[in-house]
Design an enzyme around this catalytic site. Structure first.
Site, PDB file in Angstrom:
ATOM      1  N   HIS A 131       0.858  -1.186   0.000  1.00  0.00           N
ATOM      2  CA  HIS A 131       0.000   0.000   0.000  1.00  0.00           C
ATOM      3  C   HIS A 131       0.897   1.240   0.000  1.00  0.00           C
ATOM      4  CE1 HIS A 131      -4.010  -1.863   1.545  1.00  0.00           C
ATOM      5  NE2 HIS A 131      -3.438  -2.599   0.625  1.00  0.00           N
ATOM      6  N   CYS A 141      -3.150  -0.130   7.058  1.00  0.00           N
ATOM      7  CA  CYS A 141      -2.230   1.000   7.219  1.00  0.00           C
ATOM      8  C   CYS A 141      -2.491   1.765   8.514  1.00  0.00           C
ATOM      9  CB  CYS A 141      -2.310   1.915   6.000  1.00  0.00           C
ATOM     10  SG  CYS A 141      -1.747   1.073   4.495  1.00  0.00           S
TER      11      CYS A 141
HETATM   12 ZN   LIG Z   1      -3.598   0.609   3.264  1.00  0.00          ZN
END
Ligand SMILES: [Zn+2]
Length: 152
Positions: free
Chosen positions: A57, A87
């Site tokens: 990501h 995240c």
């Molecule tokens: Zn993420």
């Protein structure tokens, strides 16, 4: 305290990363990590498609590119889109003190959860970020649903 550069300046770096990802045929999400003086520590973008790696990501890419650091409390993570749960977990795990979010209209991740746990969150509601994701989601819904884990 942000002294050298503004939140919008930081977001510009993340936006450039998102545009790089888009040009590579990927998902346009970018991020960057700064220290409290506004020095860039690392930048990156979502590379799920390019690298064939669903764990790449934007935030994790920027975080990894920043290298090792003893303490993250004084760092600022800027991302074009509200951070997903994965995240958001990274932000909590490493104790990143501040997160600047480009937009949270097209996707709501864990930024409110982070705020409830003491992370300084600012949603910039940047129209360029909104337009970028809105266009991408309309054009590549299958890729978007894959990235956010929505079943077919
Ligand atoms: Zn993420």
């Amino acid at each position: 305290m942000i002294t050298m550069i503004t939140a919008e300046d930081m977001l510009t770096i993340a936006y450039e990363e998102a545009q790089l990802g888009l040009a590579e045929g990927g998902i346009p999400i970018g991020a960057a990590l700064f220290d409290s003086d506004g020095n860039l520590l690392g930048r990156g973008h979502n590379r799920r498609v390019q690298a064939g790696d669903p764990s790449l990501h934007a935030e994790t890419d920027a975080f990894r590119n920043a290298g090792r650091r003893r303490d993250y409390r004084d760092t600022i993570m800027v991302t074009t889109l509200s951070p997903c749960w994965y995240c958001s977990g990274l932000v909590r795990q490493f104790g990143i003190g501040t997160v600047l979010v480009g937009e949270a209209r097209t996707f709501q991740g864990g930024h409110e959860w982070l705020a409830a746990h003491g992370v300084s969150i600012t949603v910039l509601d940047n129209q360029k970020c909104v337009a970028m994701m809105t266009k991408f989601i309309a054009e590549r819904p299958e890729l978007w649903n894959e990235d956010i884990g929505v079943p077919e």
